[in-house]
Structures are given as C-alpha cells and as structure tokens.
Scaffold this active site. Structure first.
Site, mmCIF file in Angstrom:
data_model
loop_
_atom_site.group_PDB
_atom_site.id
_atom_site.type_symbol
_atom_site.label_atom_id
_atom_site.label_comp_id
_atom_site.label_asym_id
_atom_site.label_seq_id
_atom_site.Cartn_x
_atom_site.Cartn_y
_atom_site.Cartn_z
ATOM 1 N N ASP A 332 -36.164 4.861 -34.797
ATOM 2 C CA ASP A 332 -36.807 6.156 -34.881
ATOM 3 C C ASP A 332 -36.853 6.789 -33.489
ATOM 4 O OD1 ASP A 332 -38.387 8.019 -36.541
ATOM 5 O OD2 ASP A 332 -40.014 7.505 -35.165
ATOM 6 N N GLU A 361 -31.895 7.554 -34.390
ATOM 7 C CA GLU A 361 -32.246 8.962 -34.526
ATOM 8 C C GLU A 361 -32.305 9.518 -33.104
ATOM 9 O OE1 GLU A 361 -35.695 11.618 -36.734
ATOM 10 O OE2 GLU A 361 -36.267 9.859 -35.604
#
Ligand code: CA
Length: 640
Positions: A332, A361
């Site tokens: 993330d 990400e």
C-alpha cells in the site's frame, strides 16, 4: 517531540541489531528479546488471558540490557498460550505495549501471546508449498478480494460469514444452485486472490463482533498476526492463525495463490503503535520540529529509512512467506517507503520463495523523510526495484477517466482518440514503465467506484445492454494487454456498491455489508451470468496465448505492432507468435470504442475469431478474411 538522533549514523551504528527479536519458544523455556535502545529499564508482564481489560497479570520479569540496544529475559517452563506485554522506562516514564514482533495476540491485538506455531498448522501443512513456481508475473491474473465481501451476503450460501474459514468453504451455492465463494473463483480461472488487509488491523472492535462492523483494514495494529475479526475466536491467539492457514491451504489446493495487501506505510494510532511506545516515535517520520507528521495525509508516515524499521518490514514480509506460505505481496502506498527497503524485501524472500510476486501502489506522495537522501519507492523509480511491479493508473485513467473526476469520460465511456497512449498501455509500457513485467493493468479496485458504477455515472443515457458492452470492452483491453491483469472481485458480475439512498458509493471503506458484499444471486440473471462467462473466456484466452504475456521490452517491441485498419478510432494490434510457447502464428486484436459498427481491414491470412463484444474464449466463433465488420463498443481477438 521526537529526537532526530534516530536517523543519525552514530545511532544506527550503535543500535542496529541484526538478530531475531520477539520470543523463541521451546517446551522447556521461552527466551525474549526486545529492541529498546532508549529504555532505562525493561520488563515483561505475563497475563492469563488475551482480554486487554482483564486484571490478570501474574508475573513481571525484569529484562537485562544486552547488545545493540536490546533487552533479554528467559522464563523456564512451557509458556505456550501465555499472554505478555513489554514495559519500558524511558526518561523516568513507564510505557507498556505489545511486542512489535508478536506472532500471536488476544482481543484487538493489545496483548501478545507466546505460541508454539507448529500447533497452529493444518493437516499436511508441511506439504503445502504455494503456487506459481516457474512462472512470470505476467502469467498472473489477480483478483482483489475483501474477506467479508465474499461471504457476507445471504445468497453466498457460506456458513462462516465474514471469516477466513468462509473463504475456504468449498461446494457453496446460491439458493438457485450457482457456485459461490472459492468455487466461483476457481471457475473464473484467476491465478491469485489478493486479500485486502488481513493482518491485525485496528478499526474493527474484535470484542464486539455481534455488532455490525466493516472496514477495509488499512490501519495496522500488529503487522505479523492475522486479523482477529476474521477468526471465530479473537480472544484465543491460536485460532486466527490456524484458520488463516486453513484458508491459504484450501486456496493452494485449488491452484490459487494468495497475495497479502500490506500497509507498512502507516499505522492505526501513531502514538499508541507498539514500536512508537517502546522506542518513542521511532517507527514514524517527524517534521523539522520533531513532531509526528504525515506529509501524505495518512495520519503518519513510516520511517522506513531507519535501520530497525527497515529490518522490521523485511522480517515481516519474510515471516508471512515462510510461516503462512503467502504467494505475493501488494504494498500500500509504497511511494512512502524507500527503494532500499523494497529491494531488501525481494532479495530476502526470492531465494527461498522464487514464486512470490511483489507489486506496489507506487503513487508519488509528499512525505518528510528523516535522512538527507532517501529515494522513494514510487512508480517512476520502477527500474530501480527489479523485483517489484507497479499499478498502472495510466491505463486505468485512459480507459475510464481520471480517478478523482468521475464525470470525465475515458476510452470505454466515450472519449476516443489518444492512440499513442493506448499503444503504450497495450504494450504494458506506459511512459513511466520500461518493461511489461512491471505493469499491473486494471480499471477497478477497492478504491473509487466499481467499474459498472463508474460507467453508469459517465454514461447516464446508456441502457443496461450498452453499459455491459462498455464494461466488457474495458475488461478485454486490460486482459489482452501486455503486463499483469488485476481486477476487483465482482467486476465479473457487474458489481455495484449501492448506498441505501440508491447512490453509488466510491469510498466504501466503512460502509455496511449491504453496500460492500458480493451479490451472488445476481448470477441467476442471464445478463450477469453472461458477463461472468465473458471474463472466464478472456482469462482462458489469455492463458492459452503466451504472446499476450511477454516478459521483456525487447520481446514486446519485436512481437507487438500497431495494425492499420483503415477505420479511424478503431485501434488494432498484430501480435506475432514465436515467443513464449505461443502456438498461434499470430494474434490480431481490435477495439471499437464508438457506437457505430466499423469495417476494418485484416492483416493477410485467414483469421479465427475467438473474442467479440459478448463472447470470449478459445473456441472459434467464425472465420474472417480481408475485412471484418467490428460491432459498436466491441473488442475482437482472432488467431491464425
Ligand atoms: Ca484487529
């Protein structure tokens, strides 16, 4: 105010410890080691239960100061199942917290637990070895799933609703007899399920599971422990471990890999996070005034550039791969972490787990790094992280419009043109990316609207059938592109997230099950079933054709070229065989994003059509030569 000294060379030389931390259990004794260089004193507190409110501390053990800022203690006897915390004294103040290296915990993760991990293994766990050996990440088809969403709707027919065990239930069906849950995922043909945060997170109260609660879980409490609310008994630390392993084993038995979504970039509560308690403020970045600060806006940013934070993250990923046989990791907001940490992770895991995939990400994020030079792990630095792939917001925004401008259209919702950008995306190498193995192609994930909701917003005038054609077109583009296809669970059955007032929800992180759940009964309706079959067919076609899954820029340049069709707005490609065990001589694909049918020129030869706007697979639908009438809002794929 947090001392800046943590990021100095002197501090790191003196206090970087490279050995094992946490506890080491044996039937005769348990040894503890805590890293707490700023502590004047340290002790272990032992408890009878995992309930953080129970006053059942039965012993305190003083720890001895040891090498590199660590503290040690040993306790005779079999401590399996005993709960514990660490308590340190820093500048005269006593500070108590869970073990940052805890492997088990009680309710809400507040008390760590000593555990004999062998007792948590399901039957034949030793023979379980994960999936995807000898494959390239471009061979993956990834399905993004929240544990609760899979089973929480009544129509799932799953008994253990919202639990790890629910995701491991085989043979479940809707009231109409349509397969749900893991059977559905297997039939779909994806190679990996990617689980939204399934480590122990803080935003669901594990002591009140009779109340309706939902969260995506992007708020870490314990990085190395499964989430308690997904277990049948959060208070007993062994249960969540056993049940998560059982789920993983069942996915593996069905040939499906398990990817964990890891959120190392921030923690739930900055000041209450165990490492920030025990070594005040060590885990999180601070600004020039020494205050916690989140340049990113996520509450706090992890100081991955500090040696013992880096070690913590590397150890954590390796632990999940070793102990839980995890097949992949999604990071993330990796743009907040540093490149050196990402590279240490892949270098630590790949030698023993070459099957594990890593993707990030990698948006560019503002943050206050704590050393003079810290290179951040964002997508623009993808070439500096050989083991990591990155989400392509380029293809996402191209196909459906920019994430934060839902009224804007994309290729599948009426904005045609920008051929060069299409070409870059189709080749798996948008401008920031130099190799298709680094490019994760997608149009929907947990963030933002579902694909079908987004299409509905962009094309309010479109009828149901037209919206389905647009949805299928989006799927066909990213499934046929070079790179790695990825989609949100339920996209294959026109998932929507509908609020009680009828509006579409774009940020369902704490919306109720009624908004988030997969609505399995939709598969009883012919239109939805047909879309599911279309996705199955796209995946089958992709798996059958190595030329769609190339592994280097060179291969793409020599095998994929633009085909001139003579029809403006229709983009087409000629993909030559001869690479990666491709059995076809060539593949021809064309995409018509307009609402008119178009006559297009085909390259020389007799072509077998396998994919059109509503049917996909490896079966031949028709034979075509010289020209082809491509219907409106349609992808076509042919082989010869
Ligand atoms: Ca939790």
């Amino acid at each position: 105010m947090i001392p800046k000294v943590y990021s100095s060379e002197e501090f790191e030389e003196k206090y970087t410890y490279s050995g094992e931390l946490g506890f080491e259990w044996s039937p005769e004794k348990t040894a503890f080691r805590l890293w707490a260089p700023t502590a004047e004193k340290a002790k272990i507190r032992l408890f009878k239960s995992g309930n953080p409110n129970a006053e059942d501390c039965f012993e305190e053990i003083e720890m001895d100061s040891d090498l590199f800022g660590t503290w040690t203690a040993e306790k005779e006897g079999n401590l399996n199942g005993v709960y514990y915390t660490f308590s340190v004294t820093v500048e005269g103040e006593e500070r108590e917290a869970a073990d940052p290296y805890a492997k088990a915990a009680g309710t809400n993760g507040k008390r760590s637990m000593v555990i004999n991990l062998a007792e948590t293994n399901p039957e034949d766990w030793e023979e379980d070895e994960g999936v995807f050996y000898g494959k390239s990440i471009t061979d993956a088809v990834i399905y993004e799933l929240h544990i609760r969403d899979l089973s929480s709707d009544k129509s799932s027919g799953i008994i253990n609703k919202g639990k790890f065990l629910g995701a491991a239930e085989e043979g479940t069906k809707t009231p109409d007899g349509i397969p749900t849950g893991i059977d559905h995922i297997k039939e779909l043909g994806v190679t990996h399920v990617h689980l939204l945060p399934s480590f122990d997170y803080g935003s669901v109260d594990e002591s009140a599971l009779d109340k309706p609660q939902f969260n995506w879980g992007y708020d870490p409490e314990n990085f190395n422990i499964p989430e308690g609310s997904y277990s049948t008994d959060p208070e007993n630390g062994a249960v969540r471990i056993r049940e998560m392993k059982q789920m993983i084993k069942t996915f593996h038995k069905n040939g499906i890999g398990v990817v964990m979504d890891m959120v190392y970039n921030h923690v739930f509560h900055t000041e209450e996070f165990c490492l920030n308690v025990l070594v005040p403020g060590y885990f999180s970045r601070t600004d020039e005034n020494g205050n916690y600060s989140a340049g990113s806006g996520c509450g706090n940013d992890t100081a991955s550039e500090r040696s013992m934070v880096k070690k913590f993250i590397v150890d954590s990923v390796k632990y999940w791969a070793d102990e839980y046989h995890i097949d992949g990791f999604r990071f993330d907001l990796s743009g907040l972490l540093d490149i050196a940490t990402m590279n240490e992770i892949t270098e630590a895991v790949h030698p023993t787990h070459p099957n594990v995939i890593f993707y990030c990400e990698g948006w560019v994020m503002p943050t206050h790094v704590t050393k003079p030079v810290v290179e951040l792990a964002n997508q623009y630095n993808s070439e500096k992280m050989p083991g990591c792939s990155f989400f392509s917001d380029t293809i996402r925004d191209y196909l459906i419009g920019p994430a934060f401008k839902s009224e804007e259209k994309g290729f599948v919702t009426g904005k045609t043109g920008r051929k060069e950008l299409f070409e870059e995306c189709f080749k798996g190498m948008p401008f920031w990316c130099k190799n298709p193995t680094k490019c994760i192609n997608y149009v929907s994930c947990h963030d933002g609207y579902t694909l079908f909701d987004r299409i509905g917003i962009a094309c309010p005038e479109a009828d149901f059938e037209e919206k389905i054609r647009r949805s299928n077109l989006a799927a066909a583009v990213y499934m046929l592109s070079q790179g790695v296809p990825f989609f949100q669970a339920g996209e294959e059955m026109l998932r929507r997230k509908t609020n009680p007032d009828g509006t579409a929800e774009h940020n369902s992180y704490k919306s109720p099950d009624s908004v988030n759940s997969l609505k399995w009964s939709d598969l009883s309706k012919p239109e939805y079933k047909k879309v599911f079959e279309y996705y199955k067919g796209l995946i089958r076609f992709r798996k059958a054709h190595g030329a769609l899954r190339l592994e280097s820029a060179g291969e793409v340049y020599s095998h994929v070229s633009v085909a001139e069709t003579g029809a403006e707005d229709v983009f087409a490609f000629h993909i030559w065989g001869g690479a990666k065990e491709e059995t076809a001589e060539a593949i021809f694909v064309a995409f018509n994003p307009t609402k008119e049918e178009k006559e297009i020129r085909l390259p020389v030869g007799k072509w077998k059509l396998c994919i059109n706007g509503e049917t996909a697979g490896t079966e031949v639908l028709s034979e075509e030569e010289k020209t082809f009438i491509i219907p409106p809002l349609c992808a076509a794929a042919m082989i010869k």
